[in-house]
Every structure is written in structure tokens, then in C-alpha cells.
Design a protein around this motif. Structure first.
Motif, PDB file in Angstrom:
ATOM      1  N   SER A  47       0.835  -1.209   0.000  1.00  0.00           N
ATOM      2  CA  SER A  47       0.000   0.000   0.000  1.00  0.00           C
ATOM      3  C   SER A  47       0.866   1.253   0.000  1.00  0.00           C
ATOM      4  O   SER A  47       0.546   2.244  -0.666  1.00  0.00           O
ATOM      5  CB  SER A  47      -0.915  -0.006   1.226  1.00  0.00           C
ATOM      6  N   HIS A  48       1.970   1.194   0.715  1.00  0.00           N
ATOM      7  CA  HIS A  48       2.861   2.356   0.799  1.00  0.00           C
ATOM      8  C   HIS A  48       3.459   2.702  -0.561  1.00  0.00           C
ATOM      9  O   HIS A  48       3.500   3.876  -0.956  1.00  0.00           O
ATOM     10  CB  HIS A  48       3.979   2.079   1.804  1.00  0.00           C
ATOM     11  N   TYR A  49       3.932   1.686  -1.283  1.00  0.00           N
ATOM     12  CA  TYR A  49       4.626   1.941  -2.550  1.00  0.00           C
ATOM     13  C   TYR A  49       3.694   2.018  -3.766  1.00  0.00           C
ATOM     14  O   TYR A  49       3.980   2.732  -4.729  1.00  0.00           O
ATOM     15  CB  TYR A  49       5.678   0.869  -2.802  1.00  0.00           C
ATOM     16  N   PHE A  50       2.581   1.273  -3.726  1.00  0.00           N
ATOM     17  CA  PHE A  50       1.735   1.201  -4.917  1.00  0.00           C
ATOM     18  C   PHE A  50       0.275   1.576  -4.682  1.00  0.00           C
ATOM     19  O   PHE A  50      -0.450   1.829  -5.638  1.00  0.00           O
ATOM     20  CB  PHE A  50       1.795  -0.215  -5.520  1.00  0.00           C
ATOM     21  N   GLY A  51      -0.161   1.573  -3.436  1.00  0.00           N
ATOM     22  CA  GLY A  51      -1.543   1.931  -3.161  1.00  0.00           C
ATOM     23  C   GLY A  51      -2.500   0.756  -3.184  1.00  0.00           C
ATOM     24  O   GLY A  51      -3.560   0.794  -2.573  1.00  0.00           O
ATOM     25  N   GLY A  52      -2.151  -0.313  -3.908  1.00  0.00           N
ATOM     26  CA  GLY A  52      -3.027  -1.478  -3.967  1.00  0.00           C
ATOM     27  C   GLY A  52      -2.624  -2.438  -5.064  1.00  0.00           C
ATOM     28  O   GLY A  52      -1.664  -2.215  -5.804  1.00  0.00           O
ATOM     29  N   LYS A  53      -3.392  -3.511  -5.183  1.00  0.00           N
ATOM     30  CA  LYS A  53      -3.084  -4.582  -6.131  1.00  0.00           C
ATOM     31  C   LYS A  53      -3.134  -4.101  -7.581  1.00  0.00           C
ATOM     32  O   LYS A  53      -2.268  -4.447  -8.391  1.00  0.00           O
ATOM     33  CB  LYS A  53      -4.066  -5.741  -5.926  1.00  0.00           C
ATOM     34  N   GLN A  54      -4.153  -3.319  -7.940  1.00  0.00           N
ATOM     35  CA  GLN A  54      -4.309  -2.888  -9.330  1.00  0.00           C
ATOM     36  C   GLN A  54      -3.109  -2.062  -9.792  1.00  0.00           C
ATOM     37  O   GLN A  54      -2.582  -2.280 -10.890  1.00  0.00           O
ATOM     38  CB  GLN A  54      -5.601  -2.084  -9.490  1.00  0.00           C
ATOM     39  N   ALA A  55      -2.672  -1.137  -8.962  1.00  0.00           N
ATOM     40  CA  ALA A  55      -1.527  -0.303  -9.323  1.00  0.00           C
ATOM     41  C   ALA A  55      -0.256  -1.133  -9.409  1.00  0.00           C
ATOM     42  O   ALA A  55       0.609  -0.881 -10.260  1.00  0.00           O
ATOM     43  CB  ALA A  55      -1.349   0.820  -8.305  1.00  0.00           C
ATOM     44  N   LEU A  56      -0.137  -2.137  -8.551  1.00  0.00           N
ATOM     45  CA  LEU A  56       1.033  -3.015  -8.597  1.00  0.00           C
ATOM     46  C   LEU A  56       1.015  -3.865  -9.857  1.00  0.00           C
ATOM     47  O   LEU A  56       2.059  -4.086 -10.483  1.00  0.00           O
ATOM     48  CB  LEU A  56       1.077  -3.896  -7.346  1.00  0.00           C
ATOM     49  N   LEU A  57      -0.168  -4.338 -10.255  1.00  0.00           N
ATOM     50  CA  LEU A  57      -0.275  -5.100 -11.502  1.00  0.00           C
ATOM     51  C   LEU A  57       0.127  -4.228 -12.689  1.00  0.00           C
ATOM     52  O   LEU A  57       0.870  -4.671 -13.575  1.00  0.00           O
ATOM     53  CB  LEU A  57      -1.700  -5.605 -11.696  1.00  0.00           C
ATOM     54  N   GLU A  58      -0.332  -2.986 -12.710  1.00  0.00           N
ATOM     55  CA  GLU A  58       0.036  -2.068 -13.787  1.00  0.00           C
ATOM     56  C   GLU A  58       1.545  -1.840 -13.807  1.00  0.00           C
ATOM     57  O   GLU A  58       2.166  -1.808 -14.885  1.00  0.00           O
ATOM     58  CB  GLU A  58      -0.691  -0.742 -13.624  1.00  0.00           C
ATOM     59  N   ALA A  59       2.148  -1.698 -12.645  1.00  0.00           N
ATOM     60  CA  ALA A  59       3.603  -1.511 -12.568  1.00  0.00           C
ATOM     61  C   ALA A  59       4.333  -2.747 -13.067  1.00  0.00           C
ATOM     62  O   ALA A  59       5.389  -2.646 -13.705  1.00  0.00           O
ATOM     63  CB  ALA A  59       4.015  -1.205 -11.128  1.00  0.00           C
ATOM     64  N   THR A  60       3.774  -3.923 -12.803  1.00  0.00           N
ATOM     65  CA  THR A  60       4.385  -5.172 -13.258  1.00  0.00           C
ATOM     66  C   THR A  60       4.339  -5.273 -14.776  1.00  0.00           C
ATOM     67  O   THR A  60       5.315  -5.672 -15.414  1.00  0.00           O
ATOM     68  CB  THR A  60       3.669  -6.379 -12.618  1.00  0.00           C
ATOM     69  N   VAL A  61       3.216  -4.882 -15.358  1.00  0.00           N
ATOM     70  CA  VAL A  61       3.097  -4.892 -16.822  1.00  0.00           C
ATOM     71  C   VAL A  61       4.047  -3.870 -17.432  1.00  0.00           C
ATOM     72  O   VAL A  61       4.701  -4.133 -18.449  1.00  0.00           O
ATOM     73  CB  VAL A  61       1.643  -4.616 -17.250  1.00  0.00           C
ATOM     74  N   ARG A  62       4.149  -2.692 -16.807  1.00  0.00           N
ATOM     75  CA  ARG A  62       5.088  -1.684 -17.304  1.00  0.00           C
ATOM     76  C   ARG A  62       6.525  -2.213 -17.254  1.00  0.00           C
ATOM     77  O   ARG A  62       7.332  -1.911 -18.134  1.00  0.00           O
ATOM     78  CB  ARG A  62       4.980  -0.399 -16.476  1.00  0.00           C
ATOM     79  N   TYR A  63       6.829  -2.981 -16.223  1.00  0.00           N
ATOM     80  CA  TYR A  63       8.158  -3.590 -16.113  1.00  0.00           C
ATOM     81  C   TYR A  63       8.411  -4.526 -17.293  1.00  0.00           C
ATOM     82  O   TYR A  63       9.477  -4.474 -17.927  1.00  0.00           O
ATOM     83  CB  TYR A  63       8.269  -4.349 -14.792  1.00  0.00           C
ATOM     84  N   LEU A  64       7.442  -5.372 -17.620  1.00  0.00           N
ATOM     85  CA  LEU A  64       7.606  -6.287 -18.760  1.00  0.00           C
ATOM     86  C   LEU A  64       7.737  -5.515 -20.065  1.00  0.00           C
ATOM     87  O   LEU A  64       8.539  -5.874 -20.939  1.00  0.00           O
ATOM     88  CB  LEU A  64       6.426  -7.259 -18.830  1.00  0.00           C
ATOM     89  N   LEU A  65       6.946  -4.445 -20.210  1.00  0.00           N
ATOM     90  CA  LEU A  65       7.036  -3.614 -21.412  1.00  0.00           C
ATOM     91  C   LEU A  65       8.403  -2.932 -21.516  1.00  0.00           C
ATOM     92  O   LEU A  65       8.991  -2.858 -22.598  1.00  0.00           O
ATOM     93  CB  LEU A  65       5.934  -2.552 -21.398  1.00  0.00           C
TER      94      LEU A  65
END
Length: 200
Positions: A47-65
Motif C-alpha cells: 500500500s505504501h509503494y503502490f496503493g493497492g493490487k491494481q496499481a502493482l499489476l500495472e507496474a508489473t506490466v510496465r516492467y515487462l514492457l
């Protein structure tokens, strides 16, 4: 006082844990709890770094991209002919990371979820547009102008299609290797059929 660079390290740790969780539990089974356990941190850190699961999933996809982009840049850094660049685009889409079980399951989950999330849909549009733009750039130097857009669109569809088929079939590395070579053969066919000055 936090150590310098710790935020970047922690974010990557959580992205890696998300990839592992999606591989093990699927997207629906992946929760803040499963990610935090795999990362070995408290759920509050997410929650501190991403705010929640959805934002973390988006960050993970951005990492793959971003890894996809970096893999291509690394290959063309020494300079490459337009034809070599086309083959490198294929290579970048079939790297060990992009074909791994973790990445494959995350990509599949991302594509499915992008139909329900505008933020993820936007990432998918960016990804698709980038692939076609890179292909058009190289095809432009090799084939007649009338065929450039069509060749790029078809090649992008071949790359995505062969990758998807391999991922869904749970292919081992050999299966992805065959898919990669099939995409390269398709590009060669496009170059032969629509070479500059050769109207069909």
C-alpha cells in the motif's frame, strides 16, 4: 532514515513477487497477502509503494514492457541493417524473460483484464502501437511504400499470435523457439514478395 536506492529495490522486489504470485495463483488468486508473503514483507509495504493490487499489476506490466524495449535497444545498440532490425524485434519478443512461465501468465492475465480496465487497455494500445511502429520503420527501407503498413500489421499479428499460441499450449523453450523462427520466416516472405520495385 531509509537507505538510498531502497525504494527502487523494494518496488522491484514487489514486482517480482507479483509475477511469482500470478504464476502460482493466477490473477484472481493473487492478493495483497499472496504478494506480501512471497516478497517477505508486510502487506502495508504494498500500500505504501503502490496503493493497492491494481496499481502493482500495472507496474508489473510496465516492467515487462520496459524489459521488452530494453532488450530491443540492447540488440540494436551496435547498429543493424533494417532486415537485421526486423529479426531483432522478433528476438526481443521471444526472450527467455518474455517466454517464461511467470511473464507468460502475467501477460495473459493482463490481456484479459485490459478488457475491463481502461488503464490496462491504454498500456495494451501503447504496446501494440510501439510494435507496429518499430516494424514499419524497418520495413520502410526494404519494401514498396504501399505494403509497409500491411506488412507491419501482419507481422505484429504473427508475433502476438505465435507467442499466444505457445503460451496457451504451455510450450517449453523449444516451442517458443519454433514460434520465433516461424515469425522470422514470415518476415522473409514479406521481404521477398514486396521488395522495392517488385509489384505483385
Amino acid at each position: 532514515m531509509p537507505k538510498i536506492g531502497m525504494e527502487e529495490v523494494r518496488r522491484q522486489q514487489l514486482i517480482d513477487a507479483t509475477l511469482a504470485s500470478v504464476e502460482e495463483h493466477g490473477l484472481q488468486g493473487t492478493t495483497i497477502s499472496t504478494i506480501s508473503k512471497l516478497a517477505g514483507v508486510s502487506s502495508g509495504i504494498i500500500s505504501h509503494y503502490f496503493g493497492g493490487k491494481q496499481a502493482l499489476l500495472e507496474a508489473t506490466v510496465r516492467y515487462l514492457l520496459e524489459q521488452l524495449r530494453q532488450d530491443l535497444l540492447a540488440q540494436v545498440a551496435q547498429g543493424a541493417s533494417p532486415k537485421e532490425r526486423l529479426m531483432m524485434i522478433v528476438e526481443a519478443n521471444f526472450t527467455r524473460l518474455q517466454s517464461s512461465g511467470r511473464a507468460a501468465k502475467t501477460w495473459l492475465a493482463f490481456w484479459a483484464q485490459s478488457m475491463h480496465s481502461e488503464d490496462l487497455a491504454r498500456l495494451q494500445r501503447v504496446n501494440a502501437a510501439r510494435l507496429e511502429a518499430n516494424l514499419r520503420y524497418s520495413f520502410k527501407a526494404l519494401i514498396d511504400p504501399f505494403a509497409v503498413k500491411m506488412a507491419a500489421q501482419r507481422t505484429a499479428a504473427m508475433i502476438d499470435g505465435f507467442w499466444l499460441r505457445s503460451a496457451l499450449n504451455r510450450c517449453e523453450e523449444q516451442g517458443f523457439d519454433l514460434a520465433r523462427e516461424s515469425c522470422k520466416a514470415f518476415i522473409q516472405d514479406m521481404l521477398s514478395k514486396y521488395a522495392k520495385g517488385k509489384r505483385c
